[in-house]
Design a protein around this motif. Structure first.
Motif, PDB file in Angstrom:
ATOM      1  N   PHE A   1       0.838  -1.203   0.000  1.00 39.84           N
ATOM      2  CA  PHE A   1       0.000   0.000   0.000  1.00 39.84           C
ATOM      3  C   PHE A   1       0.871   1.251   0.000  1.00 39.84           C
ATOM      4  N   ALA A   2       1.989   1.203   0.734  1.00 38.61           N
ATOM      5  CA  ALA A   2       2.939   2.319   0.702  1.00 38.61           C
ATOM      6  C   ALA A   2       3.519   2.488  -0.699  1.00 38.61           C
ATOM      7  N   TYR A   3       3.735   1.361  -1.378  1.00 39.23           N
ATOM      8  CA  TYR A   3       4.219   1.394  -2.765  1.00 39.23           C
ATOM      9  C   TYR A   3       3.196   2.073  -3.669  1.00 39.23           C
ATOM     10  N   CYS A   4       1.932   1.716  -3.505  1.00 37.51           N
ATOM     11  CA  CYS A   4       0.875   2.331  -4.329  1.00 37.51           C
ATOM     12  C   CYS A   4       0.795   3.836  -4.094  1.00 37.51           C
ATOM     13  N   LEU A   5       0.960   4.251  -2.836  1.00 37.15           N
ATOM     14  CA  LEU A   5       0.795   5.662  -2.489  1.00 37.15           C
ATOM     15  C   LEU A   5       2.007   6.514  -2.838  1.00 37.15           C
ATOM     16  N   ARG A   6       3.204   5.982  -2.619  1.00 39.60           N
ATOM     17  CA  ARG A   6       4.394   6.831  -2.767  1.00 39.60           C
ATOM     18  C   ARG A   6       5.627   6.114  -3.305  1.00 39.60           C
TER      19      ARG A   6
ATOM     20  N   HIS B   1       7.239   5.732  -6.870  1.00 40.59           N
ATOM     21  CA  HIS B   1       7.802   6.907  -7.539  1.00 40.59           C
ATOM     22  C   HIS B   1       9.221   7.215  -7.066  1.00 40.59           C
ATOM     23  N   VAL B   2       9.793   6.339  -6.228  1.00 41.73           N
ATOM     24  CA  VAL B   2      11.135   6.577  -5.674  1.00 41.73           C
ATOM     25  C   VAL B   2      12.126   5.627  -6.340  1.00 41.73           C
ATOM     26  N   LEU B   3      13.152   6.195  -6.961  1.00 40.73           N
ATOM     27  CA  LEU B   3      14.159   5.391  -7.654  1.00 40.73           C
ATOM     28  C   LEU B   3      14.807   4.364  -6.731  1.00 40.73           C
ATOM     29  N   VAL B   4      15.065   3.208  -7.235  1.00 44.24           N
ATOM     30  CA  VAL B   4      15.717   2.081  -6.559  1.00 44.24           C
ATOM     31  C   VAL B   4      14.808   1.465  -5.487  1.00 44.24           C
ATOM     32  N   VAL B   5      14.160   2.313  -4.683  1.00 43.91           N
ATOM     33  CA  VAL B   5      13.244   1.801  -3.662  1.00 43.91           C
ATOM     34  C   VAL B   5      12.131   0.999  -4.315  1.00 43.91           C
ATOM     35  N   ASP B   6      11.670   1.444  -5.487  1.00 42.86           N
ATOM     36  CA  ASP B   6      10.607   0.693  -6.170  1.00 42.86           C
ATOM     37  C   ASP B   6      11.071  -0.718  -6.529  1.00 42.86           C
ATOM     38  N   LEU B   7      12.321  -0.848  -6.954  1.00 39.87           N
ATOM     39  CA  LEU B   7      12.865  -2.174  -7.263  1.00 39.87           C
ATOM     40  C   LEU B   7      12.935  -3.035  -6.003  1.00 39.87           C
ATOM     41  N   ALA B   8      13.365  -2.408  -4.901  1.00 32.51           N
ATOM     42  CA  ALA B   8      13.515  -3.145  -3.649  1.00 32.51           C
ATOM     43  C   ALA B   8      12.161  -3.625  -3.120  1.00 32.51           C
ATOM     44  N   VAL B   9      11.132  -2.793  -3.237  1.00 32.38           N
ATOM     45  CA  VAL B   9       9.818  -3.159  -2.720  1.00 32.38           C
ATOM     46  C   VAL B   9       9.226  -4.326  -3.504  1.00 32.38           C
ATOM     47  N   VAL B  10       9.296  -4.249  -4.835  1.00 31.61           N
ATOM     48  CA  VAL B  10       8.749  -5.336  -5.654  1.00 31.61           C
ATOM     49  C   VAL B  10       9.523  -6.626  -5.400  1.00 31.61           C
ATOM     50  N   THR B  11      10.838  -6.524  -5.291  1.00 32.02           N
ATOM     51  CA  THR B  11      11.662  -7.700  -5.000  1.00 32.02           C
ATOM     52  C   THR B  11      11.301  -8.309  -3.655  1.00 32.02           C
TER      53      THR B  11
ATOM     54  N   ARG C   1       5.573   3.116 -17.486  1.00 31.85           N
ATOM     55  CA  ARG C   1       5.446   3.898 -16.264  1.00 31.85           C
ATOM     56  C   ARG C   1       6.377   5.109 -16.289  1.00 31.85           C
ATOM     57  N   VAL C   2       5.930   6.180 -15.611  1.00 29.27           N
ATOM     58  CA  VAL C   2       6.645   7.453 -15.652  1.00 29.27           C
ATOM     59  C   VAL C   2       8.037   7.345 -15.046  1.00 29.27           C
ATOM     60  N   LEU C   3       8.194   6.561 -13.974  1.00 26.50           N
ATOM     61  CA  LEU C   3       9.470   6.482 -13.269  1.00 26.50           C
ATOM     62  C   LEU C   3      10.603   6.037 -14.191  1.00 26.50           C
ATOM     63  N   LEU C   4      10.279   5.288 -15.235  1.00 25.82           N
ATOM     64  CA  LEU C   4      11.326   4.768 -16.117  1.00 25.82           C
ATOM     65  C   LEU C   4      12.062   5.879 -16.853  1.00 25.82           C
ATOM     66  N   THR C   5      11.468   7.043 -16.954  1.00 26.98           N
ATOM     67  CA  THR C   5      12.168   8.153 -17.597  1.00 26.98           C
ATOM     68  C   THR C   5      13.361   8.602 -16.753  1.00 26.98           C
ATOM     69  N   GLU C   6      13.383   8.220 -15.459  1.00 22.91           N
ATOM     70  CA  GLU C   6      14.493   8.603 -14.579  1.00 22.91           C
ATOM     71  C   GLU C   6      15.572   7.531 -14.504  1.00 22.91           C
ATOM     72  N   TYR C   7      15.277   6.334 -14.987  1.00 21.32           N
ATOM     73  CA  TYR C   7      16.278   5.279 -15.076  1.00 21.32           C
ATOM     74  C   TYR C   7      16.932   5.328 -16.453  1.00 21.32           C
ATOM     75  N   THR C   8      18.166   4.858 -16.524  1.00 16.29           N
ATOM     76  CA  THR C   8      18.777   4.645 -17.836  1.00 16.29           C
ATOM     77  C   THR C   8      18.783   3.147 -18.117  1.00 16.29           C
ATOM     78  N   THR C   9      18.739   2.782 -19.380  1.00 17.71           N
ATOM     79  CA  THR C   9      18.772   1.354 -19.716  1.00 17.71           C
ATOM     80  C   THR C   9      20.088   0.732 -19.273  1.00 17.71           C
ATOM     81  N   GLY C  10      21.166   1.521 -19.313  1.00 15.96           N
ATOM     82  CA  GLY C  10      22.467   1.009 -18.873  1.00 15.96           C
ATOM     83  C   GLY C  10      22.446   0.650 -17.394  1.00 15.96           C
ATOM     84  N   TYR C  11      21.811   1.485 -16.582  1.00 15.14           N
ATOM     85  CA  TYR C  11      21.737   1.206 -15.145  1.00 15.14           C
ATOM     86  C   TYR C  11      20.908  -0.038 -14.883  1.00 15.14           C
TER      87      TYR C  11
END
Length: 303
Positions: free
Chosen positions: A141-146, A149-159, A211-221
């Motif tokens: 639920f915290a992921y849905c709310l906020r 939209h946070v870089l790297v944290v989104d990867l950690a939460v889904v994992t 998703r919008v957040l992907l504009t802040e990631y690079t494919t290389g990263y």
């Protein structure tokens, strides 16, 4: 001469809506994603404790509870994002965004499913199972709310959501979780999550909606993340297998590495955006998976 009788318009029947709302709720619960919850058998399987009727019943209960919890998250997420989804070329087809399921109904059903999962975990399993489900729901639920939209944290939460799926079967049955199991599961999940994000980023470059957040990631990263995660997952599995003298357990590393390499083909092409499709539809990967399962089964049976 009598005037012709004009036929009255047939009364609107509420039946289609009575049918469409439940069907919409089922669709919003993402049935295709339920295959992920098969991970609840991971810990008992790793410990070689799948042979009893009690274990089968408990794992069936845990599977249903986790499916209910995940469905609750999907419904609340879709209700919250309904307005944004309506402007999206693909997500506009989701039942809540399309109007098949009213937003209040989605919120209400999500709340009932969440409370039901927690109550079921406490009543049918144990306190730790309920606590793990509560932690999963709070995090999602915290992921849905906020957090989405946070870089790297989104990867950690889904994992972490995948890791919790893999842990809960062991927690419900009181099976200790080894460090190698957690390392392999955690980094294996990160590999698939990062590969999914990488594929979405590649498709975004080609004009696909994402998703919008992907504009802040690079494919290389993102490529670096999934390659690093794949390497650590393989290392963790090999260290676990080689600390035991069993031949089949050690041989299973070959199938595990081949499975990672096969999945990496799709990740590298940018076509791993739907992990469930890759796992279920790629025949060579299925054959490798069955070979791994056979060798692992023989290792557990001590053959």
């Amino acid at each position: 001469m009598a005037e012709p009788t004009v036929a009255a318009a047939p009364a609107t029947r509420p039946v289609p809506q009575l049918v469409s709302v439940p069907l919409g709720l089922v669709r919003a619960a993402r049935p295709r994603q339920w295959v992920k919850n098969v991970l609840v058998v991971a810990a008992p399987a790793a410990a070689g404790q799948l042979a009893s009727r009690h274990t089968a019943v408990q794992l069936g209960i845990v599977f249903v509870l986790f499916t209910a919890a995940a469905a609750a998250v999907y419904l609340v997420n879709d209700a919250r994002d309904a307005d944004a989804d309506r402007a999206h070329p693909v997500k506009c087809r989701r039942p809540v965004a399309a109007g098949d399921v009213p937003v209040p109904v989605a919120y209400g059903t999500g709340g009932v499913l969440a409370l039901g999962a927690l109550a079921g975990g406490a009543a049918l399993c144990n306190t730790l199972t309920a606590a793990l489900l509560a932690a999963y729901l709070a995090m999602q639920f915290a992921y849905c709310l906020r957090l989405k939209h946070v870089l790297v944290v989104d990867l950690a939460v889904v994992t972490t959501g995948f890791v919790m799926r893999a842990m809960i079967g062991g927690v419900a049955l009181g099976i200790p979780l080894s460090r190698w199991f957690l390392i392999t599961t955690g980094f294996g999940a990160l590999f698939m999550v990062a590969a999914k994000r990488y594929s979405e980023a590649v498709q975004m470059k080609g004009g696909g909606a994402t998703r919008v957040l992907l504009t802040e990631y690079t494919t290389g990263y993102l490529r670096f993340v999934w390659q690093l995660a794949a390497g650590v997952a393989v290392l963790g599995y090999c260290l676990w297998a080689l600390e035991n003298s069993g031949t089949w357990r050690q041989l299973s590393t070959i199938a595990f590495i081949l499975a990672v390499l096969r999945y990496a083909v799709f990740a590298d092409r940018g076509t791993a955006g739907a992990p469930e499709d890759v796992v279920l539809r790629d025949r060579p990967l299925a054959v490798i998976g069955l070979a791994w399962l056979a060798m692992y089964g023989m290792a557990v049976a001590d053959l």
